[in-house]
Write an enzyme that holds these catalytic residues in place. Structure first.
Site, short mmCIF file in Angstrom:
data_model
loop_
_atom_site.label_atom_id
_atom_site.label_comp_id
_atom_site.label_asym_id
_atom_site.label_seq_id
_atom_site.Cartn_x
_atom_site.Cartn_y
_atom_site.Cartn_z
N ASP A 170 0.83 -1.21 0.00
CA ASP A 170 0.00 0.00 0.00
C ASP A 170 0.87 1.26 0.00
O ASP A 170 0.69 2.17 -0.82
CB ASP A 170 -0.90 -0.05 1.25
CG ASP A 170 -1.84 1.14 1.36
OD1 ASP A 170 -2.23 1.68 0.31
OD2 ASP A 170 -2.18 1.52 2.49
N LYS A 181 1.06 -14.95 -3.79
CA LYS A 181 1.44 -16.13 -4.59
C LYS A 181 2.25 -17.14 -3.80
O LYS A 181 2.18 -18.34 -4.04
CB LYS A 181 2.27 -15.69 -5.81
CG LYS A 181 1.60 -14.66 -6.68
CD LYS A 181 0.64 -15.32 -7.62
CE LYS A 181 0.17 -14.37 -8.70
NZ LYS A 181 -0.85 -15.01 -9.54
N ARG A 198 -8.78 12.84 -10.39
CA ARG A 198 -8.24 12.62 -9.03
C ARG A 198 -7.81 11.18 -8.81
O ARG A 198 -7.28 10.84 -7.76
CB ARG A 198 -9.29 12.99 -7.99
CG ARG A 198 -9.61 14.49 -7.94
CD ARG A 198 -10.93 14.74 -7.21
NE ARG A 198 -10.92 14.17 -5.90
CZ ARG A 198 -12.01 13.67 -5.28
NH1 ARG A 198 -13.19 13.68 -5.88
NH2 ARG A 198 -11.93 13.16 -4.09
#
Ligand SMILES: CC/C=C\C/C=C\C/C=C\CCCCCCCC(=O)SCCNC(=O)CCNC(=O)[C@H](O)C(C)(C)COP(=O)(O)OP(=O)(O)OC[C@H]1O[C@@H](n2cnc3c(N)ncnc32)[C@H](O)[C@@H]1OP(=O)(O)O
Length: 229
Positions: free
Chosen positions: A151, A174, A195
Protein backbone atom coordinates in the site's frame (compact mmCIF):
# COMPACT_ATOMS: atom_id res chain seq x y z
CA UNK A 1 -0.24 22.91 20.75
CA UNK A 2 2.83 23.73 18.72
CA UNK A 3 4.87 23.97 21.88
CA UNK A 4 3.80 20.49 23.08
CA UNK A 5 4.67 18.93 19.71
CA UNK A 6 8.09 20.54 19.73
CA UNK A 7 8.67 19.48 23.32
CA UNK A 8 7.79 15.91 22.42
CA UNK A 9 10.15 15.90 19.44
CA UNK A 10 12.95 17.31 21.56
CA UNK A 11 12.41 14.51 24.07
CA UNK A 12 12.73 12.02 21.23
CA UNK A 13 15.97 13.65 20.12
CA UNK A 14 14.42 14.43 16.79
CA UNK A 15 14.94 18.16 16.79
CA UNK A 16 18.05 19.85 15.55
CA UNK A 17 18.77 23.37 14.49
CA UNK A 18 18.82 26.79 16.03
CA UNK A 19 17.37 25.74 19.37
CA UNK A 20 17.87 21.98 19.15
CA UNK A 21 21.63 21.58 19.27
CA UNK A 22 24.10 20.39 16.68
CA UNK A 23 22.88 19.55 13.22
CA UNK A 24 23.61 15.99 12.03
CA UNK A 25 25.85 15.51 9.00
CA UNK A 26 24.24 16.23 5.66
CA UNK A 27 22.67 13.21 3.98
CA UNK A 28 21.13 12.61 0.59
CA UNK A 29 17.68 13.31 1.98
CA UNK A 30 17.48 16.79 0.57
CA UNK A 31 16.91 20.00 2.45
CA UNK A 32 15.99 20.04 6.09
CA UNK A 33 12.33 19.53 6.77
CA UNK A 34 11.04 22.98 7.63
CA UNK A 35 7.76 22.63 9.45
CA UNK A 36 7.51 25.92 11.22
CA UNK A 37 8.69 29.30 10.06
CA UNK A 38 10.24 30.19 13.42
CA UNK A 39 12.22 27.01 13.91
CA UNK A 40 13.97 24.53 11.68
CA UNK A 41 13.06 20.99 12.58
CA UNK A 42 14.98 17.95 11.39
CA UNK A 43 13.40 14.61 12.14
CA UNK A 44 15.37 11.39 12.35
CA UNK A 45 15.41 9.60 9.01
CA UNK A 46 14.97 5.85 9.45
CA UNK A 47 15.58 4.86 5.81
CA UNK A 48 19.29 4.33 6.30
CA UNK A 49 21.21 1.17 7.19
CA UNK A 50 21.25 0.05 10.81
CA UNK A 51 22.93 -3.01 12.39
CA UNK A 52 19.81 -5.15 11.92
CA UNK A 53 20.01 -4.91 8.14
CA UNK A 54 20.97 -8.18 6.47
CA UNK A 55 23.71 -8.45 3.86
CA UNK A 56 21.04 -8.68 1.14
CA UNK A 57 19.41 -5.46 2.25
CA UNK A 58 22.72 -3.61 2.43
CA UNK A 59 23.80 -4.83 -1.01
CA UNK A 60 20.53 -3.77 -2.60
CA UNK A 61 20.66 -0.45 -0.78
CA UNK A 62 24.14 0.17 -2.20
CA UNK A 63 22.96 -0.73 -5.71
CA UNK A 64 20.06 1.72 -5.53
CA UNK A 65 22.22 4.43 -3.98
CA UNK A 66 24.43 4.08 -7.07
CA UNK A 67 21.38 4.60 -9.26
CA UNK A 68 20.75 7.83 -7.35
CA UNK A 69 24.08 9.28 -8.43
CA UNK A 70 22.82 10.56 -11.81
CA UNK A 71 19.65 11.95 -10.22
CA UNK A 72 17.25 9.57 -11.96
CA UNK A 73 16.41 7.81 -8.69
CA UNK A 74 15.96 9.38 -5.28
CA UNK A 75 16.05 7.77 -1.90
CA UNK A 76 12.92 8.65 0.06
CA UNK A 77 13.53 9.57 3.68
CA UNK A 78 11.16 8.14 6.26
CA UNK A 79 10.16 9.52 9.63
CA UNK A 80 8.32 8.37 12.70
CA UNK A 81 6.53 11.41 13.98
CA UNK A 82 5.87 13.72 11.08
CA UNK A 83 2.31 12.83 10.17
CA UNK A 84 0.52 14.01 13.26
CA UNK A 85 2.03 17.46 13.49
CA UNK A 86 -0.67 19.27 11.57
CA UNK A 87 -3.53 16.94 12.38
CA UNK A 88 -6.78 18.46 13.53
CA UNK A 89 -8.40 15.04 13.90
CA UNK A 90 -7.00 14.06 17.28
CA UNK A 91 -6.85 15.92 20.57
CA UNK A 92 -3.77 17.90 21.49
CA UNK A 93 -2.97 15.61 24.42
CA UNK A 94 -3.17 12.56 22.13
CA UNK A 95 -0.71 13.96 19.62
CA UNK A 96 2.54 13.12 21.42
CA UNK A 97 1.57 9.43 21.31
CA UNK A 98 0.80 9.33 17.58
CA UNK A 99 3.37 7.62 15.37
CA UNK A 100 3.56 6.23 11.88
CA UNK A 101 3.05 2.61 12.85
CA UNK A 102 5.55 1.04 10.47
CA UNK A 103 8.25 3.07 12.24
CA UNK A 104 7.10 2.13 15.73
CA UNK A 105 9.31 -0.91 16.26
CA UNK A 106 12.85 -1.07 17.55
CA UNK A 107 15.52 -1.66 14.90
CA UNK A 108 15.15 -5.05 13.23
CA UNK A 109 11.96 -6.18 14.98
CA UNK A 110 9.39 -4.84 12.57
CA UNK A 111 9.49 -3.04 9.25
CA UNK A 112 13.02 -2.39 8.03
CA UNK A 113 12.81 -0.70 4.66
CA UNK A 114 14.03 1.95 2.32
CA UNK A 115 12.23 3.31 -0.73
CA UNK A 116 13.62 4.76 -3.94
CA UNK A 117 11.59 6.79 -6.40
CA UNK A 118 12.02 7.50 -10.10
CA UNK A 119 9.87 10.47 -11.00
CA UNK A 120 10.25 10.17 -14.79
CA UNK A 121 9.28 6.52 -14.83
CA UNK A 122 6.70 7.00 -12.04
CA UNK A 123 8.16 4.03 -10.21
CA UNK A 124 8.81 3.41 -6.53
CA UNK A 125 10.88 0.49 -5.29
CA UNK A 126 10.87 -0.61 -1.68
CA UNK A 127 13.57 -2.86 -0.23
CA UNK A 128 11.86 -4.51 2.72
CA UNK A 129 13.05 -6.85 5.47
CA UNK A 130 10.26 -8.09 7.74
CA UNK A 131 11.33 -8.68 11.35
CA UNK A 132 10.11 -11.20 13.96
CA UNK A 133 7.26 -9.06 15.32
CA UNK A 134 5.56 -9.28 11.92
CA UNK A 135 5.10 -13.04 12.09
CA UNK A 136 1.84 -14.55 10.90
CA UNK A 137 1.95 -18.32 10.45
CA UNK A 138 5.06 -19.74 12.07
CA UNK A 139 8.19 -18.53 10.31
CA UNK A 140 6.33 -16.44 7.75
CA UNK A 141 5.53 -12.79 7.41
CA UNK A 142 1.90 -11.87 8.09
CA UNK A 143 0.03 -10.96 4.89
CA UNK A 144 -1.23 -7.76 6.50
CA UNK A 145 2.35 -6.58 6.99
CA UNK A 146 3.02 -7.30 3.33
CA UNK A 147 -0.21 -5.51 2.36
CA UNK A 148 0.88 -2.47 4.37
CA UNK A 149 4.17 -2.24 2.53
CA UNK A 150 2.49 -2.75 -0.85
CA UNK A 151 0.00 0.00 0.00
CA UNK A 152 2.62 2.52 1.04
CA UNK A 153 5.04 1.74 -1.79
CA UNK A 154 2.20 2.01 -4.31
CA UNK A 155 1.04 5.24 -2.69
CA UNK A 156 4.50 6.69 -3.14
CA UNK A 157 4.45 5.72 -6.84
CA UNK A 158 1.05 7.38 -7.17
CA UNK A 159 2.04 10.64 -5.63
CA UNK A 160 4.60 12.17 -3.35
CA UNK A 161 3.62 15.16 -1.33
CA UNK A 162 -0.05 15.22 -2.30
CA UNK A 163 -2.87 14.25 -0.01
CA UNK A 164 -4.04 10.91 -1.34
CA UNK A 165 -5.85 7.95 0.17
CA UNK A 166 -6.10 4.34 -0.85
CA UNK A 167 -9.55 3.74 -2.29
CA UNK A 168 -8.94 0.18 -3.45
CA UNK A 169 -6.19 -2.40 -3.03
CA UNK A 170 -6.23 -5.88 -4.62
CA UNK A 171 -3.50 -8.34 -3.75
CA UNK A 172 -2.79 -11.86 -5.00
CA UNK A 173 -0.50 -13.59 -2.52
CA UNK A 174 1.44 -16.13 -4.59
CA UNK A 175 3.99 -17.48 -2.12
CA UNK A 176 4.49 -16.97 1.63
CA UNK A 177 7.37 -14.67 2.54
CA UNK A 178 9.87 -16.08 5.06
CA UNK A 179 10.37 -13.92 8.13
CA UNK A 180 13.67 -11.99 8.11
CA UNK A 181 14.01 -12.29 4.34
CA UNK A 182 14.40 -9.31 2.06
CA UNK A 183 11.91 -8.67 -0.69
CA UNK A 184 11.80 -6.10 -3.47
CA UNK A 185 8.50 -4.27 -3.93
CA UNK A 186 8.18 -2.69 -7.39
CA UNK A 187 5.34 -0.29 -8.01
CA UNK A 188 4.40 1.85 -10.95
CA UNK A 189 1.79 4.50 -11.64
CA UNK A 190 0.28 3.42 -14.95
CA UNK A 191 -2.76 5.69 -15.28
CA UNK A 192 -3.94 9.02 -13.91
CA UNK A 193 -7.54 10.06 -14.50
CA UNK A 194 -8.62 13.25 -12.77
CA UNK A 195 -8.24 12.62 -9.03
CA UNK A 196 -7.76 8.88 -9.60
CA UNK A 197 -4.31 7.30 -9.69
CA UNK A 198 -3.88 3.66 -10.73
CA UNK A 199 -0.84 1.69 -9.62
CA UNK A 200 0.47 -1.82 -10.29
CA UNK A 201 2.88 -3.59 -8.00
CA UNK A 202 4.77 -6.84 -7.55
CA UNK A 203 6.83 -8.31 -4.75
CA UNK A 204 9.81 -10.48 -5.60
CA UNK A 205 12.77 -12.16 -3.98
CA UNK A 206 16.17 -10.47 -4.14
CA UNK A 207 17.21 -12.57 -7.16
CA UNK A 208 13.89 -11.79 -8.84
CA UNK A 209 13.06 -15.48 -9.32
CA UNK A 210 10.29 -15.83 -6.75
CA UNK A 211 7.10 -13.85 -7.20
CA UNK A 212 5.54 -13.39 -3.76
CA UNK A 213 2.63 -11.10 -4.59
CA UNK A 214 1.00 -9.00 -7.27
CA UNK A 215 -1.26 -6.06 -6.64
CA UNK A 216 -3.22 -3.27 -8.22
CA UNK A 217 -4.46 -0.24 -6.39
CA UNK A 218 -6.45 2.93 -6.80
CA UNK A 219 -5.50 6.09 -4.94
CA UNK A 220 -7.72 9.16 -4.90
CA UNK A 221 -6.49 12.70 -4.36
CA UNK A 222 -8.46 14.25 -1.55
CA UNK A 223 -10.83 16.96 -2.66
CA UNK A 224 -10.11 20.05 -0.52
CA UNK A 225 -13.77 21.06 -0.92
CA UNK A 226 -14.97 17.85 0.72
CA UNK A 227 -14.66 16.90 4.37
CA UNK A 228 -12.86 13.56 4.97
CA UNK A 229 -14.75 12.86 8.21
C1 LIG B 1 2.21 5.26 6.47
C2 LIG B 1 2.79 6.34 5.64
C3 LIG B 1 2.20 7.58 6.08
C4 LIG B 1 2.66 8.78 5.81
C5 LIG B 1 3.78 9.12 4.97
C6 LIG B 1 3.71 10.58 4.74
C7 LIG B 1 3.58 11.11 3.50
C8 LIG B 1 3.59 10.30 2.28
C9 LIG B 1 2.74 10.87 1.21
C10 LIG B 1 2.16 10.07 0.29
C11 LIG B 1 2.25 8.61 0.28
C12 LIG B 1 0.90 8.01 0.42
C13 LIG B 1 0.93 6.61 0.91
C14 LIG B 1 -0.48 6.25 1.25
C15 LIG B 1 -0.53 4.97 2.02
C16 LIG B 1 -1.49 5.02 3.16
C17 LIG B 1 -2.90 5.25 2.68
C18 LIG B 1 -3.95 4.96 3.69
O1 LIG B 1 -3.83 4.19 4.58
S1 LIG B 1 -5.35 5.85 3.45
C19 LIG B 1 -6.48 5.11 4.59
C20 LIG B 1 -7.36 4.10 3.94
N1 LIG B 1 -8.22 4.73 2.99
C21 LIG B 1 -9.27 5.47 3.35
O2 LIG B 1 -9.56 5.65 4.51
C22 LIG B 1 -10.09 6.05 2.24
C23 LIG B 1 -11.56 6.19 2.65
N2 LIG B 1 -12.35 6.65 1.51
C24 LIG B 1 -12.50 7.95 1.22
O3 LIG B 1 -12.01 8.81 1.93
C25 LIG B 1 -13.33 8.30 0.02
O4 LIG B 1 -14.15 7.24 -0.34
C26 LIG B 1 -12.46 8.69 -1.21
C27 LIG B 1 -11.57 7.54 -1.68
C28 LIG B 1 -11.59 9.94 -0.86
C29 LIG B 1 -13.37 9.07 -2.36
O5 LIG B 1 -14.35 9.95 -1.89
P1 LIG B 1 -14.69 11.33 -2.61
O6 LIG B 1 -16.02 11.75 -2.09
O7 LIG B 1 -13.58 12.30 -2.45
O8 LIG B 1 -14.75 11.02 -4.13
P2 LIG B 1 -15.73 10.08 -4.97
O9 LIG B 1 -16.50 11.00 -5.84
O10 LIG B 1 -16.49 9.12 -4.12
O11 LIG B 1 -14.67 9.23 -5.82
C30 LIG B 1 -13.80 9.88 -6.72
C31 LIG B 1 -13.57 8.94 -7.88
O12 LIG B 1 -12.94 7.74 -7.37
C32 LIG B 1 -13.74 6.58 -7.63
N3 LIG B 1 -13.65 5.68 -6.48
C33 LIG B 1 -13.69 6.00 -5.19
N4 LIG B 1 -13.56 4.92 -4.43
C34 LIG B 1 -13.43 3.88 -5.28
C35 LIG B 1 -13.24 2.48 -5.09
N5 LIG B 1 -13.16 1.94 -3.89
N6 LIG B 1 -13.15 1.71 -6.19
C36 LIG B 1 -13.20 2.24 -7.44
N7 LIG B 1 -13.37 3.58 -7.67
C37 LIG B 1 -13.47 4.36 -6.61
C38 LIG B 1 -15.15 7.14 -7.78
O13 LIG B 1 -15.94 6.27 -8.55
C39 LIG B 1 -14.88 8.46 -8.49
O14 LIG B 1 -14.61 8.17 -9.84
P3 LIG B 1 -15.15 9.14 -11.01
O15 LIG B 1 -16.64 9.15 -10.88
O16 LIG B 1 -14.66 8.52 -12.28
O17 LIG B 1 -14.56 10.50 -10.74
Amino acid sequence: MLRSCLARLRTLGALRGPRGGARPPATDTGPALRLFSSEEVILKDYSVPNPSWSKDLRLLYDQYMKKCEDGSWKRLPSYRDVAHLDSKLIKEEQMPQARIFIRSYEDGLGFEFVMFHNDVEKKTVCLFQGGPYLQGLSGWLHGGAMATMIDITSGMAASIGERIVTANLNIDFKRPVPLYSVVVINSQLYKAEGRKLFVSCDVRSVDGKTLYAEATSLFVKLDPEKSST
